[in-house]
Design a protein around this motif. Structure first.
Motif, mmCIF file in Angstrom:
data_model
loop_
_atom_site.group_PDB
_atom_site.id
_atom_site.type_symbol
_atom_site.label_atom_id
_atom_site.label_comp_id
_atom_site.label_asym_id
_atom_site.label_seq_id
_atom_site.Cartn_x
_atom_site.Cartn_y
_atom_site.Cartn_z
ATOM 1 N N SER A 75 121.878 45.060 -9.104
ATOM 2 C CA SER A 75 122.631 43.807 -9.001
ATOM 3 C C SER A 75 122.477 43.219 -7.598
ATOM 4 C CB SER A 75 124.100 44.069 -9.299
ATOM 5 O OG SER A 75 124.614 44.957 -8.344
ATOM 6 N N THR A 76 122.661 41.905 -7.495
ATOM 7 C CA THR A 76 122.480 41.232 -6.201
ATOM 8 C C THR A 76 123.473 41.764 -5.157
ATOM 9 O OG1 THR A 76 121.825 39.311 -7.459
ATOM 10 C CG2 THR A 76 122.247 38.956 -5.132
ATOM 11 N N GLY A 77 124.691 42.035 -5.606
ATOM 12 C CA GLY A 77 125.706 42.541 -4.681
ATOM 13 C C GLY A 77 125.281 43.854 -4.048
ATOM 14 N N GLU A 83 131.518 50.672 -6.151
ATOM 15 C CA GLU A 83 130.294 51.340 -5.687
ATOM 16 C C GLU A 83 129.792 50.703 -4.383
ATOM 17 O OE1 GLU A 83 126.823 51.040 -8.174
ATOM 18 O OE2 GLU A 83 125.806 52.627 -7.059
ATOM 19 N N TYR A 84 129.864 49.359 -4.302
ATOM 20 C CA TYR A 84 129.353 48.660 -3.111
ATOM 21 C C TYR A 84 130.083 49.117 -1.842
ATOM 22 C CZ TYR A 84 127.691 45.364 -6.727
ATOM 23 O OH TYR A 84 127.131 44.816 -7.835
ATOM 24 N N TRP A 114 141.199 45.452 -0.584
ATOM 25 C CA TRP A 114 140.935 44.261 -1.382
ATOM 26 C C TRP A 114 140.240 44.645 -2.701
ATOM 27 C CZ3 TRP A 114 136.005 41.489 -1.893
ATOM 28 C CH2 TRP A 114 136.134 40.241 -2.486
ATOM 29 N N VAL A 115 139.240 45.530 -2.615
ATOM 30 C CA VAL A 115 138.508 45.971 -3.819
ATOM 31 C C VAL A 115 139.458 46.731 -4.755
ATOM 32 C CG1 VAL A 115 136.652 47.487 -4.655
ATOM 33 C CG2 VAL A 115 136.245 46.025 -2.679
ATOM 34 N N ALA A 143 135.920 57.618 -6.600
ATOM 35 C CA ALA A 143 136.357 56.275 -7.031
ATOM 36 C C ALA A 143 135.219 55.591 -7.781
ATOM 37 C CB ALA A 143 136.762 55.449 -5.811
ATOM 38 N N HIS A 144 134.006 55.743 -7.273
ATOM 39 C CA HIS A 144 132.824 55.172 -7.926
ATOM 40 C C HIS A 144 132.651 55.774 -9.321
ATOM 41 C CE1 HIS A 144 128.138 55.203 -8.012
ATOM 42 N NE2 HIS A 144 128.619 54.326 -8.855
#
Lengths: 191, 120
Positions: free
Chosen positions: A16-18, A167-168, A152-153, A79-80
């Protein structure tokens, strides 16, 4: 209805782009931290007298912070894993635990720096101390940034939204951990 | 979700964390022996092993498309290039046609102070 732009979801690169953006960020961070660490290494090898200054750093505080970051990396990867299983609430809990690790790291660092500054070792006390505060300071700034983004995530993950972001931020957090893995022997063990 | 982003349910992350903690303990205790080679291997060698484990097992770098590894390796190569290009000027304090007397003096003064400190 809100439609996400195509760039958010495309996967022509195989990801993905992120996630691609996070890897680019990591690449640029390697240049930043790599420059600082390579410069420190050169000066340290050229100035054997820095060993005396380095002997004042607290190995046990550094080791404890390494332990804290390794544990927070574990919770970030858990968490991922939870996010991949679609369990946003569990992912958020692990992210909050990781934030707790970031706070612990910063508290330990604050005590350490307060003690060292109290002894008269400041940014201007010599070459070693300049590098010590610069490298650890930039790293601490990354810890603070990571913790804020993680909160925030986690707020989204709790509602089972934007779980790919778990994941990011995890990839970023593990990188911050790797930087510390190298800072620890350089600043606390090589005396 | 692409193949590289698929779930990795079989990775035992707690076991990897345990290995990292054991390596951390070795990297603290090794230098206590006071032998330079053991310090180099346990403190710095183990740092590379720990970084490798975190990158491969936690960041899943081994499951990403190959180009990610390539651009990460490129940035590391730039770091090595910086070191190789600048190190001779920083680490050495004199050469065939040059002399960095200020740096020499700093080293000499520092070592003299260190010697005095050890004498007391």
């Amino acid at each position: 209805m809100m439609v996400k732009p195509l760039a958010t979801n495309r996967s022509s690169s195989g990801m993905s782009t992120g996630k691609l953006a996070v890897w680019w960020l990591i690449a640029s961070e390697i240049v930043i931290f790599g420059g600082v660490l390579a410069s420190y290494l050169m000066f340290r090898l050229g100035h054997p007298e820095w060993g005396a200054a380095a002997s004042h750093t607290n190995t046990w505080a550094g080791a404890l912070n390494t332990m804290v970051l390794l544990t927070s990396s574990l919770s970030a990867v858990l968490a991922h894993q939870a996010a991949e299983q679609g369990d946003g609430k569990k992912a958020a809990r692990f992210l909050y635990f990781t934030v707790l690790g970031a706070l612990m790291f910063l508290v330990i660092k604050s005590f350490e720096w307060t003690h060292e500054i109290g002894l008269g070792f400041t940014l201007q006390s010599g070459g070693f101390w300049s590098f010590y505060y610069l490298a650890a300071g930039i790293h601490a700034a990354h810890v603070i940034a990571g913790a804020i983004i993680m909160i925030w995530v986690a707020a989204y993950a709790k509602r089972n939204e934007e779980l790919q972001r778990v994941e990011y931020i995890g990839i970023y957090w593990h990188f911050v951990d790797i930087v510390w893995i190298f800072l620890f022997p350089l600043l606390y063990i090589a005396k | 979700m692409s193949h590289s982003e698929a779930a990795h349910p079989h990775t035992n992350y707690v076991k990897i964390w345990g290995i990292l903690v054991v390596l951390l303990i070795v990297s603290i205790l090794g230098p206590e022996l006071g032998h330079p080679v053991i310090t180099l291997v346990t403190a710095f060698g183990i740092a590379f092993v720990k970084a490798y484990l975190v990158a491969m097992k936690f960041m899943h770098l081994d499951r990403e498309p190959k180009f990610v590894m390539y651009f990460v390796a490129t940035t590391l190569a730039f770091m090595a290039l910086l070191f190789a290009g600048v190190a001779p000027d920083v680490m050495l304090h004199d050469g065939k046609n040059w002399d960095h007397s200020a740096a020499k003096q700093v080293v000499e003064t520092g070592q003299a102070l260190q010697g005095e400190g050890q004498g007391h």
